[in-house]
Write a protein that holds these residues in place. Structure first.
Motif, PDB file in Angstrom:
ATOM      1  N   ALA A 162       1.103  -1.165   0.051  1.00  0.00           N
ATOM      2  CA  ALA A 162       0.175   0.082  -0.041  1.00  0.00           C
ATOM      3  C   ALA A 162       0.719   1.250  -0.017  1.00  0.00           C
ATOM      4  O   ALA A 162       1.244   1.887  -0.906  1.00  0.00           O
ATOM      5  CB  ALA A 162      -1.203   0.223   1.111  1.00  0.00           C
ATOM      6  N   TYR A 165       2.568   1.490  -3.530  1.00  0.00           N
ATOM      7  CA  TYR A 165       1.561   1.494  -4.731  1.00  0.00           C
ATOM      8  C   TYR A 165       0.425   2.157  -4.793  1.00  0.00           C
ATOM      9  O   TYR A 165       0.408   2.816  -5.494  1.00  0.00           O
ATOM     10  CB  TYR A 165       1.320   0.576  -5.086  1.00  0.00           C
ATOM     11  CG  TYR A 165       2.277  -0.738  -5.530  1.00  0.00           C
ATOM     12  CD1 TYR A 165       3.094  -0.441  -6.535  1.00  0.00           C
ATOM     13  CD2 TYR A 165       2.862  -1.393  -4.750  1.00  0.00           C
ATOM     14  CE1 TYR A 165       4.644  -1.360  -6.161  1.00  0.00           C
ATOM     15  CE2 TYR A 165       3.888  -2.740  -5.018  1.00  0.00           C
ATOM     16  CZ  TYR A 165       4.401  -2.684  -5.981  1.00  0.00           C
ATOM     17  OH  TYR A 165       5.992  -3.216  -6.131  1.00  0.00           O
ATOM     18  N   ASP A 189      -7.305  -0.553   0.676  1.00  0.00           N
ATOM     19  CA  ASP A 189      -6.783   1.221   0.565  1.00  0.00           C
ATOM     20  C   ASP A 189      -7.840   1.856  -0.586  1.00  0.00           C
ATOM     21  O   ASP A 189      -8.404   2.083  -1.398  1.00  0.00           O
ATOM     22  CB  ASP A 189      -4.934   1.297  -0.064  1.00  0.00           C
ATOM     23  CG  ASP A 189      -4.993   0.659  -1.568  1.00  0.00           C
ATOM     24  OD1 ASP A 189      -5.804   1.331  -1.994  1.00  0.00           O
ATOM     25  OD2 ASP A 189      -4.249  -0.604  -1.016  1.00  0.00           O
ATOM     26  N   VAL A 192      -4.703   4.258  -5.556  1.00  0.00           N
ATOM     27  CA  VAL A 192      -4.713   3.960  -7.638  1.00  0.00           C
ATOM     28  C   VAL A 192      -5.510   2.888  -8.057  1.00  0.00           C
ATOM     29  O   VAL A 192      -6.805   2.792  -8.477  1.00  0.00           O
ATOM     30  CB  VAL A 192      -3.491   4.085  -8.633  1.00  0.00           C
ATOM     31  CG1 VAL A 192      -2.541   5.812  -7.820  1.00  0.00           C
ATOM     32  CG2 VAL A 192      -2.574   3.331  -7.870  1.00  0.00           C
ATOM     33  N   VAL A 209       2.138  -5.426 -12.001  1.00  0.00           N
ATOM     34  CA  VAL A 209       1.618  -4.492 -12.517  1.00  0.00           C
ATOM     35  C   VAL A 209       2.501  -3.349 -13.557  1.00  0.00           C
ATOM     36  O   VAL A 209       2.712  -3.433 -14.522  1.00  0.00           O
ATOM     37  CB  VAL A 209       0.233  -3.890 -11.979  1.00  0.00           C
ATOM     38  CG1 VAL A 209       0.020  -2.667 -13.026  1.00  0.00           C
ATOM     39  CG2 VAL A 209      -0.497  -4.947 -11.511  1.00  0.00           C
ATOM     40  N   LEU A 222       7.409 -11.241  -5.120  1.00  0.00           N
ATOM     41  CA  LEU A 222       6.736 -12.750  -4.654  1.00  0.00           C
ATOM     42  C   LEU A 222       6.427 -12.052  -3.379  1.00  0.00           C
ATOM     43  O   LEU A 222       5.868 -13.402  -2.895  1.00  0.00           O
ATOM     44  CB  LEU A 222       7.937 -13.210  -4.297  1.00  0.00           C
ATOM     45  CG  LEU A 222       9.258 -13.511  -5.545  1.00  0.00           C
ATOM     46  CD1 LEU A 222       9.639 -14.478  -4.866  1.00  0.00           C
ATOM     47  CD2 LEU A 222       7.941 -15.031  -6.341  1.00  0.00           C
TER      48      LEU A 222
HETATM   49  P1  ADP Z   1       6.210  -6.545  -5.178  1.00  0.00           P
HETATM   50  O1  ADP Z   1       7.531  -6.800  -4.701  1.00  0.00           O
HETATM   51  O2  ADP Z   1       5.901  -6.480  -6.850  1.00  0.00           O
HETATM   52  O3  ADP Z   1       5.521  -5.763  -4.776  1.00  0.00           O
HETATM   53  P2  ADP Z   1       4.122  -8.024  -5.381  1.00  0.00           P
HETATM   54  O4  ADP Z   1       3.451 -10.258  -5.419  1.00  0.00           O
HETATM   55  O5  ADP Z   1       4.381  -7.643  -3.695  1.00  0.00           O
HETATM   56  O6  ADP Z   1       5.114  -7.954  -5.638  1.00  0.00           O
HETATM   57  O7  ADP Z   1       2.759  -7.883  -5.587  1.00  0.00           O
HETATM   58  C1  ADP Z   1       2.439  -7.768  -7.329  1.00  0.00           C
HETATM   59  C2  ADP Z   1       2.674  -6.136  -7.793  1.00  0.00           C
HETATM   60  O8  ADP Z   1       0.603  -5.907  -7.661  1.00  0.00           O
HETATM   61  C3  ADP Z   1       2.864  -4.846  -7.898  1.00  0.00           C
HETATM   62  O9  ADP Z   1       3.710  -4.622  -8.092  1.00  0.00           O
HETATM   63  C4  ADP Z   1       2.386  -4.066  -7.711  1.00  0.00           C
HETATM   64  O10 ADP Z   1       1.700  -3.566  -9.509  1.00  0.00           O
HETATM   65  C5  ADP Z   1       0.187  -4.700  -7.314  1.00  0.00           C
HETATM   66  N1  ADP Z   1      -0.245  -3.968  -6.179  1.00  0.00           N
HETATM   67  C6  ADP Z   1      -0.052  -4.600  -5.035  1.00  0.00           C
HETATM   68  N2  ADP Z   1      -0.301  -4.258  -3.863  1.00  0.00           N
HETATM   69  C7  ADP Z   1      -1.208  -3.171  -4.214  1.00  0.00           C
HETATM   70  C8  ADP Z   1      -1.619  -1.564  -4.371  1.00  0.00           C
HETATM   71  N3  ADP Z   1      -2.087  -1.261  -2.071  1.00  0.00           N
HETATM   72  N4  ADP Z   1      -2.465  -1.400  -4.754  1.00  0.00           N
HETATM   73  C9  ADP Z   1      -2.261  -0.950  -6.059  1.00  0.00           C
HETATM   74  N5  ADP Z   1      -1.236  -1.520  -6.565  1.00  0.00           N
HETATM   75  C10 ADP Z   1      -0.907  -2.726  -5.893  1.00  0.00           C
END
Ligand code: ADP
Length: 256
Positions: A162, A165, A189, A192, A209, A222
């Motif tokens: 959170a 991103y 949250d 975005v 993403v 991961l």
């Molecule tokens: P990372 O190490 O890239 O954070 P995660 O597995 O934790 O890998 O998350 C995967 C993807 O999900 C992130 O790269 C991000 O694009 C998206 N993401 C995760 N949590 C959020 C959030 N709260 N708001 C927006 N996008 C998110």
């Protein structure tokens, strides 16, 4: 005893067995494909920091006219890349332990309210730096029987994501309610959010993403895979959906 079956029934049974066998084969192939993909992705993720460290050190060793300032800068950058490598390797090892099913995790009573309060303290600086608010609406105490370290990982990863991103000025809200033997959590949250087409895939290993943004924020790709497996380890499931207004909502349950 197959001899008891009339000829046409035997044919039907044989056909069914062949179908099941094909499905099993497909599943095995699919599993192999996923394994192969994971190794490929992991190798790719590790290659990037290793290549930059190599580049920095090579320049330090060969550039005889390098200023002391640049030398220091390149060493600092190399160090940051080694930290990145450590984070990826730690996450791979955590996932491997969760996957293997052979390592017994110690379960004990854990107060989730306390766990989340600690995380709020640990992340207070980052939260205020981004003008973010974390509203912890859990009852105190909220006791579940679980593994303290895995439960910490669940809430820490969701909080870190959170912060990374959702965007400046957003609010994180955590609520929970109990039904029967389960606590149902909602971690949301108003940032975005995540486009619909990505929502189904964010729990996959190394899926992001926005790759560039994730790497810049120190993400390993991961975090959510660990969260998903840790939730499963506690008898629950997790889903992500879009909030009605904006942002993302993670809903999951944990066995009391
Ligand atoms: P990372 O190490 O890239 O954070 P995660 O597995 O934790 O890998 O998350 C995967 C993807 O999900 C992130 O790269 C991000 O694009 C998206 N993401 C995760 N949590 C959020 C959030 N709260 N708001 C927006 N996008 C998110």
């Amino acid at each position: 005893d197959l001899a008891e079956f009339p000829g046409d029934e035997l044919g039907e049974i044989a056909e069914r067995i062949i179908k099941i066998y094909r499905r099993l084969q497909y599943t095995k192939e699919e599993q192999n494909r996923l394994k192969h993909e994971l190794i490929q992705n992991a190798a790719h993720e590790l290659k990037t920091p290793v290549a930059s460290i190599q580049g920095y050190i090579e320049t330090i060793l060969t550039d005889t006219k390098m200023t002391e300032e640049n030398r220091q800068l390149f060493l600092e950058r190399s160090f940051a890349q080694t930290q990145r490598l450590t984070a990826i390797l730690q996450d791979i090892s955590t996932l491997h332990r969760l996957d293997s099913g052979t390592i017994a995790y110690e379960f004990e009573p854990v107060d989730i309210y306390e766990t989340v309060s600690h995380i709020q303290q640990e992340t207070a600086l980052q939260l205020s730096g981004r003008r973010m608010t974390f509203v912890n609406q859990l009852p105190s105490p909220l006791i579940v029987r679980g593994n303290a370290s895995l439960l910490y990982s669940i809430f820490r990863n969701l909080t870190d994501n959170a912060i990374a991103y959702a965007g400046d000025g957003t609010t994180i809200t955590l609520t929970a309610r109990q039904t029967g033997d389960y606590w149902h959590f909602c971690f949301s949250d108003n940032g975005v959010g995540i486009p619909q087409e990505h929502l189904m895939r964010i729990f996959e290993r190394f899926y992001r993403v926005d790759k560039g943004r994730s790497r810049k924020m120190g993400g390993t790709g991961l975090g959510l895979a660990i969260v998903k497996n840790a939730v499963i380890m506690h008898g629950g499931t997790i889903t992500a959906c879009r909030n009605e207004d904006s942002g993302v909502r993670f809903v999951f349950d944990i066995h009391c």
